[in-house]
Motif scaffolding. Structure first.
Motif, mmCIF file in Angstrom:
data_model
loop_
_atom_site.group_PDB
_atom_site.id
_atom_site.type_symbol
_atom_site.label_atom_id
_atom_site.label_comp_id
_atom_site.label_asym_id
_atom_site.label_seq_id
_atom_site.Cartn_x
_atom_site.Cartn_y
_atom_site.Cartn_z
ATOM 1 N N PHE A 71 0.807 -1.211 0.000
ATOM 2 C CA PHE A 71 0.000 0.000 0.000
ATOM 3 C C PHE A 71 0.847 1.272 0.000
ATOM 4 C CE2 PHE A 71 -2.733 -3.217 2.025
ATOM 5 C CZ PHE A 71 -3.730 -3.231 1.064
ATOM 6 N N ARG A 72 2.157 1.109 0.044
ATOM 7 C CA ARG A 72 3.023 2.283 0.000
ATOM 8 C C ARG A 72 3.185 2.827 -1.413
ATOM 9 N NH1 ARG A 72 8.020 1.343 3.995
ATOM 10 N NH2 ARG A 72 8.198 3.585 3.746
ATOM 11 N N LEU A 73 2.873 2.020 -2.427
ATOM 12 C CA LEU A 73 2.976 2.497 -3.807
ATOM 13 C C LEU A 73 1.965 3.603 -4.093
ATOM 14 C CD1 LEU A 73 4.236 2.321 -6.620
ATOM 15 C CD2 LEU A 73 2.642 0.485 -7.126
ATOM 16 N N PRO A 74 0.663 3.386 -3.853
ATOM 17 C CA PRO A 74 -0.258 4.508 -4.103
ATOM 18 C C PRO A 74 -0.005 5.697 -3.176
ATOM 19 C CG PRO A 74 -1.463 2.613 -3.254
ATOM 20 C CD PRO A 74 -0.048 2.179 -3.481
ATOM 21 N N LEU A 75 0.408 5.416 -1.937
ATOM 22 C CA LEU A 75 0.729 6.508 -1.026
ATOM 23 C C LEU A 75 1.901 7.316 -1.558
ATOM 24 C CD1 LEU A 75 0.453 7.949 1.744
ATOM 25 C CD2 LEU A 75 2.103 6.272 2.613
ATOM 26 N N GLY A 76 2.930 6.636 -2.058
ATOM 27 C CA GLY A 76 4.091 7.324 -2.599
ATOM 28 C C GLY A 76 3.761 8.128 -3.845
ATOM 29 N N LEU A 77 2.913 7.562 -4.701
ATOM 30 C CA LEU A 77 2.517 8.318 -5.891
ATOM 31 C C LEU A 77 1.735 9.568 -5.511
ATOM 32 C CD1 LEU A 77 1.504 5.410 -8.292
ATOM 33 C CD2 LEU A 77 3.580 6.794 -8.335
ATOM 34 N N LEU A 78 0.889 9.461 -4.521
ATOM 35 C CA LEU A 78 0.136 10.621 -4.048
ATOM 36 C C LEU A 78 1.068 11.659 -3.426
ATOM 37 C CD1 LEU A 78 -2.813 11.622 -3.720
ATOM 38 C CD2 LEU A 78 -2.730 10.698 -1.415
ATOM 39 N N ILE A 84 4.079 17.740 -3.477
ATOM 40 C CA ILE A 84 5.248 18.540 -3.862
ATOM 41 C C ILE A 84 5.262 19.897 -3.151
ATOM 42 C CG2 ILE A 84 6.376 19.729 -5.796
ATOM 43 C CD1 ILE A 84 5.687 17.343 -7.520
ATOM 44 N N PRO A 85 4.135 20.627 -3.058
ATOM 45 C CA PRO A 85 4.196 21.914 -2.350
ATOM 46 C C PRO A 85 4.507 21.775 -0.864
ATOM 47 C CG PRO A 85 2.195 21.785 -3.674
ATOM 48 C CD PRO A 85 2.844 20.441 -3.710
ATOM 49 N N PHE A 86 4.283 20.598 -0.308
ATOM 50 C CA PHE A 86 4.515 20.380 1.115
ATOM 51 C C PHE A 86 5.850 19.681 1.389
ATOM 52 C CE2 PHE A 86 -0.081 20.139 0.345
ATOM 53 C CZ PHE A 86 -0.449 21.310 0.982
ATOM 54 N N ASN A 87 6.736 19.648 0.382
ATOM 55 C CA ASN A 87 8.066 19.059 0.488
ATOM 56 C C ASN A 87 8.005 17.557 0.815
ATOM 57 O OD1 ASN A 87 10.816 19.097 0.303
ATOM 58 N ND2 ASN A 87 11.164 19.855 2.372
ATOM 59 N N LEU A 88 7.088 16.845 0.154
ATOM 60 C CA LEU A 88 6.946 15.400 0.362
ATOM 61 C C LEU A 88 7.412 14.586 -0.842
ATOM 62 C CD1 LEU A 88 3.429 15.272 2.076
ATOM 63 C CD2 LEU A 88 5.662 15.000 3.154
ATOM 64 N N PHE A 89 8.088 15.223 -1.784
ATOM 65 C CA PHE A 89 8.484 14.509 -3.000
ATOM 66 C C PHE A 89 9.458 13.373 -2.709
ATOM 67 C CE2 PHE A 89 11.175 13.952 -6.769
ATOM 68 C CZ PHE A 89 10.204 13.604 -7.682
ATOM 69 N N SER A 90 10.478 13.627 -1.883
ATOM 70 C CA SER A 90 11.474 12.575 -1.613
ATOM 71 C C SER A 90 10.843 11.409 -0.849
ATOM 72 C CB SER A 90 12.654 13.147 -0.840
ATOM 73 O OG SER A 90 12.220 13.653 0.411
ATOM 74 N N ASP A 91 9.944 11.711 0.097
ATOM 75 C CA ASP A 91 9.238 10.626 0.793
ATOM 76 C C ASP A 91 8.347 9.846 -0.173
ATOM 77 O OD1 ASP A 91 10.367 11.337 3.203
ATOM 78 O OD2 ASP A 91 8.695 12.649 3.773
ATOM 79 N N GLY A 92 7.747 10.550 -1.110
ATOM 80 C CA GLY A 92 6.896 9.889 -2.097
ATOM 81 C C GLY A 92 7.674 8.955 -2.999
ATOM 82 N N VAL A 93 8.855 9.388 -3.424
ATOM 83 C CA VAL A 93 9.682 8.523 -4.274
ATOM 84 C C VAL A 93 10.140 7.304 -3.489
ATOM 85 C CG1 VAL A 93 11.878 8.397 -5.497
ATOM 86 C CG2 VAL A 93 10.415 10.391 -5.785
ATOM 87 N N ARG A 94 10.533 7.502 -2.231
ATOM 88 C CA ARG A 94 10.970 6.388 -1.389
ATOM 89 C C ARG A 94 9.825 5.385 -1.174
ATOM 90 N NH1 ARG A 94 11.931 8.889 3.164
ATOM 91 N NH2 ARG A 94 13.800 9.866 2.349
ATOM 92 N N SER A 96 7.210 5.018 -3.120
ATOM 93 C CA SER A 96 6.878 4.391 -4.409
ATOM 94 C C SER A 96 7.819 3.240 -4.724
ATOM 95 C CB SER A 96 6.941 5.431 -5.530
ATOM 96 O OG SER A 96 5.981 6.425 -5.330
ATOM 97 N N ILE A 97 9.097 3.442 -4.469
ATOM 98 C CA ILE A 97 10.072 2.371 -4.734
ATOM 99 C C ILE A 97 9.834 1.190 -3.803
ATOM 100 C CG2 ILE A 97 12.525 1.780 -4.607
ATOM 101 C CD1 ILE A 97 13.082 4.641 -5.607
ATOM 102 N N THR A 98 9.584 1.470 -2.526
ATOM 103 C CA THR A 98 9.304 0.392 -1.567
ATOM 104 C C THR A 98 8.042 -0.370 -1.963
ATOM 105 O OG1 THR A 98 10.326 1.671 0.191
ATOM 106 C CG2 THR A 98 8.905 -0.140 0.857
ATOM 107 N N GLY A 99 7.014 0.361 -2.408
ATOM 108 C CA GLY A 99 5.771 -0.279 -2.826
ATOM 109 C C GLY A 99 5.911 -1.060 -4.116
ATOM 110 N N ALA A 100 6.804 -0.616 -4.999
ATOM 111 C CA ALA A 100 7.006 -1.334 -6.256
ATOM 112 C C ALA A 100 7.801 -2.619 -6.053
ATOM 113 C CB ALA A 100 7.712 -0.427 -7.258
ATOM 114 N N VAL A 101 8.675 -2.644 -5.059
ATOM 115 C CA VAL A 101 9.496 -3.831 -4.787
ATOM 116 C C VAL A 101 8.746 -4.829 -3.893
ATOM 117 C CG1 VAL A 101 11.664 -4.577 -3.702
ATOM 118 C CG2 VAL A 101 11.620 -2.550 -5.124
ATOM 119 N N ALA A 102 7.722 -4.359 -3.189
ATOM 120 C CA ALA A 102 7.015 -5.197 -2.216
ATOM 121 C C ALA A 102 6.407 -6.477 -2.803
ATOM 122 C CB ALA A 102 5.938 -4.372 -1.506
#
Length: 125
Positions: A71-78, A84-94, A96-102
């Protein structure tokens, strides 16, 4: 071709079911003679069975965390798009990668589950 293969497999299954489904009763005297031996065998095997169940249970908890990681993939994409305006881009990429490998991690853990119940783990101790 597929229909013939399926029909042959069903026929083979039914023949095996008919030929190998015999049940034989055991004599009560034999049961009475073998019961003490079975109790001794169970006492000897108990520590190994308990260790296997513990390892398998811990492995299933690990599989649950892998399932939650899906469930971290959709969360990361969101987070990577809307956050992005709230400085969450790096957490989102992290995330997304964790959710894609899961799914791959969950597949590997699922394939290793029978070995974990046998007490064979990658992390002994």
């Amino acid at each position: 071709m597929m229909k013939k293969t399926f029909t042959a497999a069903c026929l083979f299954f039914l023949v095996c079911l008919v030929l190998f489904s015999d049940a034989h009763a055991m004599d009560p005297v034999t049961i009475a003679i073998l019961a003490p031996i079975a109790v001794k065998a169970a006492e000897v095997a108990t520590p190994y069975v308990i260790r296997g169940l513990q390892c398998g249970g811990l492995h299933m908890v690990k599989m649950g965390t892998r399932l939650i990681d899906l469930f971290r993939l959709p969360l990361g994409l969101l987070q990577a798009t809307v956050g992005i305006p709230f400085n969450l881009f790096s957490d989102g990429v992290r995330n997304s990668i964790t959710g894609a490998v899961a799914p791959v991690n969950l597949l590997v853990d699922t394939l290793l589950l029978p070995l974990a119940f046998c007490g064979l783990t990658a992390n002994p101790g």
